[in-house]
Scaffold this motif. Structure first.
Motif, short mmCIF file in Angstrom:
data_model
loop_
_atom_site.label_atom_id
_atom_site.label_comp_id
_atom_site.label_asym_id
_atom_site.label_seq_id
_atom_site.Cartn_x
_atom_site.Cartn_y
_atom_site.Cartn_z
N SER A 238 12.58 -10.89 7.90
CA SER A 238 11.70 -10.60 6.78
C SER A 238 12.45 -9.83 5.70
N LEU A 241 12.61 -10.69 -0.34
CA LEU A 241 11.70 -10.82 -1.48
C LEU A 241 12.45 -10.99 -2.80
N LEU A 244 11.77 -14.36 -4.04
CA LEU A 244 10.46 -14.81 -4.53
C LEU A 244 10.68 -15.57 -5.83
N ASN A 313 3.83 -8.11 -7.42
CA ASN A 313 3.59 -9.08 -6.34
C ASN A 313 3.63 -8.39 -4.98
N ILE A 314 4.64 -7.51 -4.79
CA ILE A 314 4.78 -6.78 -3.52
C ILE A 314 3.55 -5.91 -3.28
N ASN A 316 0.51 -6.32 -4.47
CA ASN A 316 -0.66 -7.16 -4.19
C ASN A 316 -0.64 -7.70 -2.76
N VAL A 317 0.55 -7.99 -2.24
CA VAL A 317 0.65 -8.56 -0.89
C VAL A 317 0.53 -7.49 0.19
N PHE A 318 1.26 -6.38 0.03
CA PHE A 318 1.39 -5.40 1.12
C PHE A 318 0.51 -4.16 0.98
N ASN A 319 0.02 -3.89 -0.24
CA ASN A 319 -0.81 -2.70 -0.47
C ASN A 319 -0.15 -1.44 0.13
N ALA A 348 -0.64 -5.73 -11.33
CA ALA A 348 -1.16 -5.53 -9.97
C ALA A 348 -2.68 -5.46 -9.99
N HIS A 352 -5.34 -2.13 -5.69
CA HIS A 352 -4.03 -1.93 -5.08
C HIS A 352 -3.22 -0.90 -5.87
#
Length: 386
Positions: A238, A241, A244, A313-314, A316-319, A348, A352
């Protein structure tokens, strides 16, 4: 049955030793009585285990503490100089190395530019750096306990670099090469994961459960810490990013994709655009920004805007609680931060962004090398405790 009971007792002793050592690491200076209170272990057991740790050179007695009515208690400290570890951040155009003690205190450091990226040359430079750092180690009971290396690529669980696009490396068995050369335990990980560990242990991420570390150098990598644990994903890979897509049909990337975030927001992207302004290094750009050069300030604002787009983006995805920006571009925090924050605020999701903080690495360029050294220390502790 008797043999099993003996085995159980040995296991219990190891577990209890681990508990006592952890108490000393976290709370020292403290007394045997305080360890007993903290751990729930009885005083006789604590006294015996502490003596074992003193005999093993891991714990020191440092003299009397404050009395609570009776005799002054003897206070205990962890012996950070019982051994040393080497940490390396292998960059695309640099090698940074540290020698640290078992508490992570820096004893010696070195940095050199990496003019060529071919594996034979770079590995020769890497070996030389490690040898130089090992020679700097003072005498100690455990000597060099291990080597940790952060690399700009995808690493498997055997410490092989599967793919490092900006170095153009594939299938380099780095852990095996270093273990054969130095005869020491070696840990290899992606440099952004190492950076996340460095900031969580020693920097801006201390005590924060959910954090994303964004390493912005020649490329962009991310280390993801969720509930205080490094998140590795199903295959252990993982955090890529930097790849992306932020432009659907954008520039082609060395990873095989198009429009990757790192093509627009990395140090490489900055330097490509800076060439038109007559600047060829981050250091020169920093000096120009400090002197108020409007063209360079506008360039930093533009790069900051792209960085903020990816960070949104990060978020919004991971909070996460925090996003920490590290590596070379953290040196430009003063000129990047307003544009990054504006882009995150604009892009964002409102729920978040309300609680997230965007921070710059406290350790600046040293997040990954400190984290790499911590890997080596951590491996040593896990061996001591198991």
């Amino acid at each position: 049955m008797k043999q099993k009971a003996t085995g159980d007792l040995a296991l219990i002793k190891k577990i209890n030793t681990s508990i006592v050592l952890e108490a000393v690491l976290k709370h020292a200076p403290l007394s045997r009585a305080q360890i007993s209170e903290l751990t729930g272990l009885n005083k006789a057991t604590v006294s015996s285990l502490v003596q074992d740790l003193i005999d093993s050179h891991l714990v020191l007695e440092i003299g009397p503490g404050e009395s609570s009515g009776g005799r002054k208690p003897v206070m205990l400290l962890f012996n950070g100089t019982a051994g040393y570890a080497v940490g390396i951040d292998l960059g695309v155009n640099y090698i940074r190395g540290l020698l640290v003690d078992l508490e992570g205190n820096v004893i010696a450091e070195l940095e050199r530019g990496l003019k060529r990226q071919d594996a034979e040359f770079a590995l020769g430079q890497l070996m030389d750096c490690i040898e130089r750092l090992i020679r700097e180690a003072p005498g100690s009971p455990y000597g060099i306990v291990g080597i940790g290396v952060g690399v700009p690529g995808i690493v498997d669980d055997r410490g092989t670099i599967l793919f490092a696009p900006n170095l153009k490396w594939r299938e380099v068995a780095l852990q095996q090469l270093l273990e054969e050369r130095f005869g020491l335990p070696v840990t290899i990980d992606n440099e952004a994961n190492a950076g996340a560990q460095g900031e969580q242990k020693y920097g801006a991420g201390r005590g924060i459960p959910n954090q994303i570390y964004v390493s912005v150098g020649i490329g962009i990598g991310t280390g993801i810490v969720l509930k205080k644990e490094l998140y590795k994903g199903a295959s252990g890979f993982s955090g890529e990013l930097g790849h992306l897509s932020i432009e659907y049909d954008g520039k082609p990337c060395s990873c095989g994709n198009r429009g990757c975030w790192e093509l627009y927001a990395s140090e490489n992207a900055l330097l490509e655009r800076a060439a038109a302004l007559g600047h060829d290094s981050l250091e020169r750009l920093l000096a120009a920004a400090a002197s108020g050069d409007e063209g360079v300030l506008a360039l930093f604002r533009s790069i900051g805007d792209y960085l903020g787009a990816g960070i949104a983006n990060i978020v919004n995805v991971f909070n996460p609680n925090v996003v920490i920006i590290g590596n070379r571009m953290s040196l430009a925090a003063e000129w990047l931060e307003p544009a990054i924050q504006a882009a995150v605020d604009r892009r964002a999701l409102p729920y978040h962004r309300e609680r997230v903080r965007v921070l710059f690495a406290e350790l600046r360029e040293q997040s990954a090398v400190r984290g790499a050294a911590y890997y080596a220390i951590s491996k040593f502790f896990s061996k001591i405790k198991s």
